[in-house]
Motif scaffolding. Structure first.
Motif, mmCIF file in Angstrom:
data_model
loop_
_atom_site.group_PDB
_atom_site.id
_atom_site.type_symbol
_atom_site.label_atom_id
_atom_site.label_comp_id
_atom_site.label_asym_id
_atom_site.label_seq_id
_atom_site.Cartn_x
_atom_site.Cartn_y
_atom_site.Cartn_z
ATOM 1 N N TYR A 32 39.615 35.855 41.617
ATOM 2 C CA TYR A 32 38.531 36.075 40.647
ATOM 3 C C TYR A 32 38.756 35.247 39.380
ATOM 4 C CZ TYR A 32 35.774 38.358 37.020
ATOM 5 O OH TYR A 32 34.923 38.603 35.971
ATOM 6 N N VAL A 33 39.931 35.376 38.801
ATOM 7 C CA VAL A 33 40.209 34.714 37.521
ATOM 8 C C VAL A 33 40.124 33.195 37.651
ATOM 9 C CG1 VAL A 33 42.002 34.314 35.777
ATOM 10 C CG2 VAL A 33 41.602 36.630 36.635
ATOM 11 N N ARG A 34 40.597 32.655 38.771
ATOM 12 C CA ARG A 34 40.602 31.212 38.973
ATOM 13 C C ARG A 34 39.319 30.708 39.644
ATOM 14 N NH1 ARG A 34 42.189 29.266 35.489
ATOM 15 N NH2 ARG A 34 42.859 27.299 36.421
ATOM 16 N N GLU A 35 38.355 31.597 39.816
ATOM 17 C CA GLU A 35 37.005 31.263 40.281
ATOM 18 C C GLU A 35 37.009 30.519 41.625
ATOM 19 O OE1 GLU A 35 35.143 29.148 37.078
ATOM 20 O OE2 GLU A 35 35.045 30.918 35.793
ATOM 21 N N TYR A 37 36.121 32.019 44.366
ATOM 22 C CA TYR A 37 34.899 32.517 44.997
ATOM 23 C C TYR A 37 33.918 32.958 43.918
ATOM 24 C CZ TYR A 37 37.601 32.398 49.272
ATOM 25 O OH TYR A 37 38.370 31.970 50.320
ATOM 26 N N PRO A 38 32.639 33.039 44.228
ATOM 27 C CA PRO A 38 31.637 33.439 43.226
ATOM 28 C C PRO A 38 31.928 34.823 42.656
ATOM 29 C CG PRO A 38 30.573 32.537 45.187
ATOM 30 C CD PRO A 38 32.018 32.700 45.529
ATOM 31 N N VAL A 39 31.660 34.996 41.379
ATOM 32 C CA VAL A 39 31.941 36.276 40.727
ATOM 33 C C VAL A 39 31.118 37.408 41.333
ATOM 34 C CG1 VAL A 39 32.621 35.189 38.562
ATOM 35 C CG2 VAL A 39 30.222 35.790 38.923
ATOM 36 N N GLN A 53 39.355 43.187 39.055
ATOM 37 C CA GLN A 53 38.252 42.719 39.887
ATOM 38 C C GLN A 53 38.737 42.583 41.325
ATOM 39 O OE1 GLN A 53 35.091 42.243 39.036
ATOM 40 N NE2 GLN A 53 35.275 42.530 36.825
ATOM 41 N N SER A 55 37.483 41.935 45.483
ATOM 42 C CA SER A 55 36.423 41.410 46.338
ATOM 43 C C SER A 55 35.755 42.529 47.128
ATOM 44 C CB SER A 55 37.003 40.367 47.300
ATOM 45 O OG SER A 55 36.127 40.150 48.391
ATOM 46 N N ASP A 168 44.022 32.325 32.704
ATOM 47 C CA ASP A 168 43.167 31.136 32.580
ATOM 48 C C ASP A 168 43.262 30.514 31.196
ATOM 49 O OD1 ASP A 168 41.953 33.384 31.519
ATOM 50 O OD2 ASP A 168 39.925 32.714 31.978
ATOM 51 N N HIS A 173 41.044 24.050 34.107
ATOM 52 C CA HIS A 173 40.016 24.397 35.079
ATOM 53 C C HIS A 173 40.321 23.734 36.426
ATOM 54 C CE1 HIS A 173 37.444 26.498 32.289
ATOM 55 N NE2 HIS A 173 37.463 25.466 31.454
ATOM 56 N N PRO A 176 35.713 22.052 41.652
ATOM 57 C CA PRO A 176 34.849 22.905 42.480
ATOM 58 C C PRO A 176 35.246 22.843 43.951
ATOM 59 C CG PRO A 176 33.699 20.900 41.842
ATOM 60 C CD PRO A 176 34.985 20.900 41.074
#
Length: 245
Positions: A32-35, A37-39, A53, A55, A168, A173, A176
């Motif tokens: 979650y924190v490192r994005e 997958y979609p939030v 958070q 999944s 983070d 970053h 993608p």
């Protein structure tokens, strides 16, 4: 107040239960924190008395659970011998499988089979951009009072979760389209009965790709360490210097 020793309970099973529960939460939170997958696939829950958070995607959740279920027998074992690197998971996608790496001689001392659990974030070319390394060691004696054992460890693990939640701020970053893998570094003794360790059918141990393991000249970011009477653990991140290249 009763003091527990290894003769009073299954020390390995206690450590395995505690670690597997914690690592499941940690993996979800890292994704979650490192994005990765979609939030939108994550929901807020409460673990270790703090919001996290997790999944809600069934296939992703099952994959993480299966991986840790395969690792758990290794966490329960204690044996002297050589050090080996084993990785029981591959990139999430078609044909998800665990993996095994190469072995190296290690010191002759009683240790649990698992030495490190590593969450590796990979770019589109399946090259590591970040590694969250949970380095696990075992204390020589379990000597904490029975009524405070779990609450004490929970307080320490809560600090890890809080550090992951804000990591983070010290990391760049990611590009993608990233995916992830979970690698587990173990001692050589763990490979001798690998077929017996395979506890889930169609979830085999296989050799890990070299590119999933090595990262050239990474930046090292320490996040958290803990020492308790049932386990010692430190968490650090290895981050690739140029993630876009």
């Amino acid at each position: 107040m009763t003091t527990l020793t290894r003769q009073d309970l299954n020390f390995g099973q206690v450590v395995a239960d505690v670690l597997c529960e914690f690592l499941e939460v940690a993996v979800h939170l890292i994704l979650y924190v490192r994005e990765v997958y979609p939030v939108g696939i994550f929901q807020k829950r409460k673990k270790y008395n703090v919001p996290v958070q997790m999944s809600c995607h069934p296939e992703l959740n099952q994959y993480i659970q299966d991986t840790l279920h395969c690792v758990k027998p290794l966490l329960e074992k204690f044996c002297p011998g050589w050090a080996i690197t084993v990785s029981p998971a591959a990139v999430l996608g078609p044909g998800w499988e665990p993996a095994i790496l190469s072995s190296q001689p290690g010191p002759l001392s009683p240790k649990n089979d698992v030495e490190k659990v590593v969450v590796v974030i990979l770019d589109k070319e399946h090259r590591p951009v970040e590694k969250f390394v949970f380095e696990i060691t075992q204390p020589p004696l379990l000597s904490i009072s029975s009524d405070s054992l779990l609450s004490h460890v929970e307080q320490l693990l809560r600090a890890f979760i809080l550090k992951i939640s804000v990591c983070d701020a010290v990391l760049d970053h990611n590009p993608p389209g990233c995916t992830f893998t979970v690698l587990v570094h173990t001692r050589e003794a763990a490979t001798r009965n690998m077929e017996k360790i395979q506890v889930i059918k169609d979830f085999p141990w296989i050799l890990a790709d070299e590119q999933d393991v090595h990262m050239h000249d990474p930046r090292l970011i320490p996040l958290k360490t803990m020492t308790s009477d049932i386990l010692k653990m430190q968490l650090y991140v290895e981050e690739r210097a140029h993630k876009s290249s």
